[in-house]
Design a protein around this motif. Structure first.
Motif, PDB file in Angstrom:
ATOM      1  N   ARG A 116      39.150  32.584  31.527  1.00 30.93           N
ATOM      2  CA  ARG A 116      37.823  33.105  31.847  1.00 30.93           C
ATOM      3  C   ARG A 116      36.774  31.989  31.736  1.00 30.93           C
ATOM      4  N   CYS A 136      38.984  43.703  33.855  1.00 26.36           N
ATOM      5  CA  CYS A 136      38.639  42.553  34.691  1.00 26.36           C
ATOM      6  C   CYS A 136      37.375  42.817  35.508  1.00 26.36           C
ATOM      7  N   ASP A 137      37.132  44.069  35.892  1.00 29.82           N
ATOM      8  CA  ASP A 137      35.881  44.404  36.572  1.00 29.82           C
ATOM      9  C   ASP A 137      34.679  44.132  35.676  1.00 29.82           C
ATOM     10  N   SER A 155      34.585  42.069  33.167  1.00 33.74           N
ATOM     11  CA  SER A 155      34.503  40.617  33.029  1.00 33.74           C
ATOM     12  C   SER A 155      33.731  40.015  34.194  1.00 33.74           C
ATOM     13  N   SER A 156      34.035  40.469  35.397  1.00 31.87           N
ATOM     14  CA  SER A 156      33.368  39.956  36.589  1.00 31.87           C
ATOM     15  C   SER A 156      31.874  40.261  36.569  1.00 31.87           C
ATOM     16  N   GLU A 157      31.517  41.481  36.174  1.00 31.29           N
ATOM     17  CA  GLU A 157      30.096  41.853  36.147  1.00 31.29           C
ATOM     18  C   GLU A 157      29.333  41.047  35.102  1.00 31.29           C
ATOM     19  N   LEU A 163      30.098  37.996  34.145  1.00 28.05           N
ATOM     20  CA  LEU A 163      29.978  36.641  34.678  1.00 28.05           C
ATOM     21  C   LEU A 163      28.873  36.548  35.725  1.00 28.05           C
ATOM     22  N   LYS A 164      28.706  37.593  36.529  1.00 21.59           N
ATOM     23  CA  LYS A 164      27.681  37.582  37.582  1.00 21.59           C
ATOM     24  C   LYS A 164      26.269  37.461  37.023  1.00 21.59           C
ATOM     25  N   CYS A 216      40.698  37.151  32.267  1.00 24.23           N
ATOM     26  CA  CYS A 216      39.546  38.052  32.243  1.00 24.23           C
ATOM     27  C   CYS A 216      38.883  38.143  30.873  1.00 24.23           C
TER      28      CYS A 216
END
Length: 510
Positions: free
Chosen positions: A26, A173-174, A176-178, A180-181, A202
């Motif tokens: 990550r 993982c979703d 994690s992505s949010e 990071l954004k 993630c």
């Protein structure tokens, strides 16, 4: 080296692991060093019902700073479940206004002003694990933006109330992505029970076992995971992710009914707490205390401030090298004694089963309660009449089941669980080795899993990443006693109390 169980005997076998194979961990700077801090769960009440306030959290944070724990590296203050509510109109997440009246942003700033990083809890579902508090589904992006605005540093992402049509891996993982954004560098930790390298892709860290409770059976089972279920993606960022064995309970959790500050009800012995800390530090990547540090005892201070053991823990580059190298057995005679003990246990179980054949089925009795939720026969536990038993409503314990004694039914989670009416043998003792990044010294934990004192040891030739053999002479230092034990050639053995651990540092003799 890994330990493989065969017919009740631990056999040490050599396994070649993929060395230094990256998994595109990550992104971010978190996780280069392992985590240290304090978590609100279980501090002034029994785990699961500890609904703390901002004043209480701040009081503990001030104590941690004044005691020197912050300077020693315990720099995270993490707020667990039972804080978050959802605005029905805006869908914004907010703190409980009764217990966090200043608002979360102002509260978190107070924690930061003391010099700490701040972590909080949310869940992958619409609801958190404990009603009436909220999870983040389906507002992951919105909550991530809110956490950035509040300047949160760490997010614990729990796995209760999985929405239909989704998997835990997908939603973790979703989130994690949010996060990071948002552009903020969050530490993200979640349950990783699917055991693949997406845990590290993630998550900065990830839970590797069931929830840890302040009781020996729980501690022992997580020790077994840390020793025998290690994965190639366990390690520091930027290449790997850190394994999280859950909280440590040095000194004991709260006593229930919102006990006064600094009041604790220990569920383990001092030797067991030292084993917990020993194995977590040599083999794990998270040291989050779930005990009240106010009114700290000398024993708690001796554990938490052990600078020699913390130096091993913070040598993060060596975490990938941890291996189980044996069960403490050095000689053939001792190995034979182990076999005899195993056969005796099997004979006793067979005798119990024969006695059971003469008795009617479906008889259950509680021997020892392991849970804080009550175990009431017919309500939260009972026998099924087919050589199995059931538990419900959070009951966990050791039972007599259909005439068989010492049956452990210790299943976590809500709902009904089924256990076989068989005696659970104790796990074997374990020797863990961690070659340190100086390419010279090696940390070793010898853990005695038995209920009796033992003399346990290991051969130097079993230590990985060192060309040591039966003629190698090493200095041995005891990190719990801060004492040099002299030199040893070829092997080393020592007295280890029941459920206790020795923590050693080996270095080449000049």
């Amino acid at each position: 080296m890994v330990a493989v169980r065969a017919s009740g005997v631990v056999v040490v076998a050599v396994v070649v692991l993929a060395a230094a194979v990256g998994v595109q961990a990550r992104p971010g700077s978190k996780g280069i060093k392992p985590l240290m801090g304090w978590n609100t769960w279980c501090t002034q009440n029994k785990c699961g019902v500890d609904w703390c306030t901002s004043d209480e959290v701040l009081d503990v944070a001030k104590t941690i700073k004044a005691s020197g724990m912050l300077a020693a590296g315990y720099d995270h203050i993490n707020l667990d479940d039972c804080w978050g509510l959802r605005d029905p109109k805006t869908h914004e997440i907010k703190g409980d206004p009764v217990r966090f009246p200043e608002g979360m942003k102002a509260f978190i700033k107070k924690i930061h002003d003391l010099g700490f990083k701040f972590g909080l809890y949310t869940d992958l579902g619409a609801d958190a694990c404990h009603s009436p508090f909220t999870g983040s589904y389906p507002y992951y992006a919105q909550d991530a933006a809110t956490f950035k605005d509040w300047e949160v540093d760490y997010v614990k992402f729990d796995d209760c109330n999985l929405p239909d049509g989704h998997t835990k891996e997908e939603l973790s993982c979703d989130m994690s992505s949010e996060l990071l954004k948002t552009g903020r560098d969050f530490w993200l930790c979640f349950h990783c029970d699917w055991n693949s390298d997406t845990c590290a892709k993630c998550g900065t860290s990830f839970r590797i076992a069931h929830d840890h409770h302040d009781e020996w059976d729980s501690t022992s089972s997580i020790i077994d995971v840390l020793a025998h279920n290690r994965q190639p993606y366990w390690g520091p960022n930027p290449t790997y992710g850190l394994p999280d064995p859950d909280f440590i309970f040095t000194g004991g959790q709260g006593c229930g009914a919102h006990s006064p500050p600094g009041t604790r009800c220990p569920g383990q012995t001092e030797d067991e707490y030292m084993s917990e800390f020993s194995v977590w530090t040599i083999a794990g990547g998270s040291l989050l205390i779930a005990s009240d540090p106010r009114n700290m005892t000398d024993f708690m201070a001796r554990v938490w401030f052990n600078h020699e053991i913390l130096a091993v823990y913070n040598d993060s580059a060596s975490l990938q090298s941890v291996r189980a190298i044996g069960n403490g057995t050095l000689s053939h005679a001792r190995h034979t004694m182990h076999l005899h003990a195993q056969r005796k246990q099997e004979q006793e179980q067979q005798q119990q089963r024969q006695r059971h054949d003469l008795k009617p089925l479906a008889s259950c009795a509680l021997e020892k309660q392991l849970s804080h939720d009550p175990c009431v026969q017919g309500v939260s536990f009972g026998c099924n009449g087919d050589e199995t038993m059931w538990t419900d409503h959070g009951c966990r314990g050791i039972f007599t089941c259909d005439g068989v004694q010492d049956v452990t039914c210790n299943e976590d989670g809500s709902g009904k669980h089924t256990c076989k009416c068989v005696t659970t043998p104790p796990p074997p003792s374990i020797v863990l080795a961690r070659p340190l990044s100086d390419n010279s010294t090696v940390a070793v934990v010898i853990h005695n899993a038995a209920m009796v004192n033992q003399t346990l040891g290991f051969h130097f030739s079993a230590v990985p990443e060192r060309a040591w053999n039966s003629k190698t002479t090493l200095h041995v230092r005891d990190l719990w006693r801060h004492a040099d034990l002299g030199k040893a050639t070829g092997s080393f053995s020592t007295f280890v109390p029941a459920h206790g651990s020795a923590f050693l540092l080996l270095s080449p003799a000049s």
